[in-house]
Scaffold this motif. Structure first.
Motif, PDB file in Angstrom:
ATOM      1  N   GLN A  37      -1.490  -3.799  -1.295  1.00 61.36           N
ATOM      2  CA  GLN A  37      -0.535  -2.699  -0.771  1.00 61.36           C
ATOM      3  C   GLN A  37       0.068  -2.928   0.685  1.00 61.36           C
ATOM      4  O   GLN A  37       0.859  -2.385   0.908  1.00 61.36           O
ATOM      5  CB  GLN A  37      -0.880  -1.458  -1.265  1.00 61.36           C
ATOM      6  CG  GLN A  37      -1.106  -1.097  -2.726  1.00 61.36           C
ATOM      7  CD  GLN A  37       0.184  -1.254  -3.437  1.00 61.36           C
ATOM      8  OE1 GLN A  37       1.406  -0.770  -2.662  1.00 61.36           O
ATOM      9  NE2 GLN A  37       0.364  -1.761  -4.393  1.00 61.36           N
ATOM     10  N   TYR A  45      -5.572   5.113   3.780  1.00 59.37           N
ATOM     11  CA  TYR A  45      -5.488   5.530   2.315  1.00 59.37           C
ATOM     12  C   TYR A  45      -6.720   6.512   1.783  1.00 59.37           C
ATOM     13  O   TYR A  45      -6.560   7.429   1.485  1.00 59.37           O
ATOM     14  CB  TYR A  45      -5.798   4.002   1.592  1.00 59.37           C
ATOM     15  CG  TYR A  45      -5.789   4.602   0.141  1.00 59.37           C
ATOM     16  CD1 TYR A  45      -4.590   4.484  -0.693  1.00 59.37           C
ATOM     17  CD2 TYR A  45      -7.033   4.509  -0.752  1.00 59.37           C
ATOM     18  CE1 TYR A  45      -4.622   4.964  -2.149  1.00 59.37           C
ATOM     19  CE2 TYR A  45      -7.107   4.690  -2.084  1.00 59.37           C
ATOM     20  CZ  TYR A  45      -5.745   4.909  -2.883  1.00 59.37           C
ATOM     21  OH  TYR A  45      -5.765   5.056  -4.155  1.00 59.37           O
ATOM     22  N   PHE A  70      -8.680   1.473  -4.067  1.00 55.18           N
ATOM     23  CA  PHE A  70      -8.101   0.955  -3.301  1.00 55.18           C
ATOM     24  C   PHE A  70      -7.419  -0.332  -3.620  1.00 55.18           C
ATOM     25  O   PHE A  70      -8.207  -1.047  -4.199  1.00 55.18           O
ATOM     26  CB  PHE A  70      -8.931   1.049  -1.969  1.00 55.18           C
ATOM     27  CG  PHE A  70      -8.422   0.108  -0.777  1.00 55.18           C
ATOM     28  CD1 PHE A  70      -7.034   0.709  -0.017  1.00 55.18           C
ATOM     29  CD2 PHE A  70      -8.915  -1.089  -0.115  1.00 55.18           C
ATOM     30  CE1 PHE A  70      -6.567  -0.143   1.003  1.00 55.18           C
ATOM     31  CE2 PHE A  70      -8.319  -1.856   0.762  1.00 55.18           C
ATOM     32  CZ  PHE A  70      -7.124  -1.208   1.303  1.00 55.18           C
ATOM     33  N   ALA A  73     -11.747   6.855  -2.931  1.00 54.55           N
ATOM     34  CA  ALA A  73     -10.598   6.016  -2.297  1.00 54.55           C
ATOM     35  C   ALA A  73     -10.914   4.583  -2.528  1.00 54.55           C
ATOM     36  O   ALA A  73     -10.266   3.924  -2.750  1.00 54.55           O
ATOM     37  CB  ALA A  73     -10.563   6.414  -0.900  1.00 54.55           C
TER      38      ALA A  73
END
Length: 299
Positions: free
Chosen positions: A110, A117, A106, A102
């Protein structure tokens, strides 16, 4: 970052981890959990700054800080999967792999926090680990079965079998067939059977291992079979090439003409070459010794 030692002990991976809050050797899972819970959490601004450094400059130190500050999240999620009977430390390790994936993917632009996330990646790794290791026989192979697998246990009331009404309700809730719910419940509630007998009882000698085992896929046997095939083809041709024409003809006529080994006799070849059968036997014996030496060198 964390890693597992040969003894299965969770440890920080390097001195940077120690600087972020780990102290000494973490000899058990409780010490590890206590240590990760003491690691400082990041503010939104700190997280964005670290993620930007990782994205733009491939800053591994920033990646490590992002991972370390979210290890407590992995521990928290892993607690929810303890009901499957798998080691807590193993679940955490798999979750840490998901966390690192992740962090790598990442994107701070965003507008979401890493914690939101990362949950998907952490759970995905744990789900995969559980499905692969919970039983020898896979219990969930499709997306619908996976969803049913991870929701059935939490939706059951107690240890008793589900009522028809509960089955219909869960099937409707998860959008699966009621037959799938019934089958999954039976598979999850079925007891495990030992592959090999655990007692001296005569009946135990007929445990599943007795009729399930096969030597066909045993690595040593596979290698031996491959070597034998190679000797039968390339090795044999190499050995025959070491012989003079007469010796090769005798060997081929005696042993390689027919699959059943019924080749020419010594007397047949003696008549062909105009010598005695004993002389053919001597030539054959010398040729076989020469071939044996060649095959040993080839192997």
């Amino acid at each position: 970052m964390t890693q597992t030692s040969a003894q299965g002990i969770l440890r920080p991976s390097d001195s940077t981890a120690l600087a972020l809050g780990f102290t000494g050797t973490l000899g058990n899972i409780d010490a590890y959990i206590s240590a990760v819970n003491r690691l400082p959490m990041l503010s939104h601004e700190e997280e964005t700054d670290l993620a930007t450094r990782l994205k733009n400059n491939n800053d591994l130190a920033a990646a490590q800080q992002l991972v370390m500050s979210h290890l407590r999240l992995v521990v928290s999620i892993a607690r929810g999967y303890l009901g499957y009977g798998l080691p807590h430390a193993d679940l955490i390790q798999e979750g840490n792999i998901g966390l690192m994936k992740a962090v790598k993917r990442f994107d701070p632009d965003q507008g979401v926090r890493l914690v939101s996330y990362a949950m998907h990646w952490i759970k995905a790794e744990m789900h995969e680990y559980i499905l692969k290791n919970w039983r020898l026989v896979k219990v969930a192979t499709t997306k619908a079965q996976r969803k049913l697998f991870f929701n059935l246990r939490s939706n059951k009331e107690g240890l008793d079998s589900m009522t028809p009404a509960q089955i219909d309700s869960l099937a409707s809730k998860l959008d699966v067939k009621r037959e799938d719910v019934i089958e999954m419940e039976m598979r999850l509630s079925g007891r495990d059977v030992a592959l090999d007998g655990s007692s001296d009882d005569e009946d135990e000698k007929f445990a599943p291992i007795a009729y399930l085992k096969t030597d066909a896929e045993e690595p040593t046997n596979i290698i031996e079979a491959q070597q034998y095939d190679r000797l039968q083809s390339e090795g044999l041709e190499t050995a025959l090439a070491k012989l003079d024409p007469r010796s090769r003809h005798i060997i081929e006529s005696r042993w390689l003409k027919n699959d059943d080994g019924s080749g020419a006799t010594l007397h047949d070849l003696a008549d062909e070459y105009g010598v005695s059968a004993e002389r053919i036997r001597q030539i054959e014996s010398a040729a076989l010794k020469k071939m044996k030496t060649a095959l040993i060198s080839f192997n």
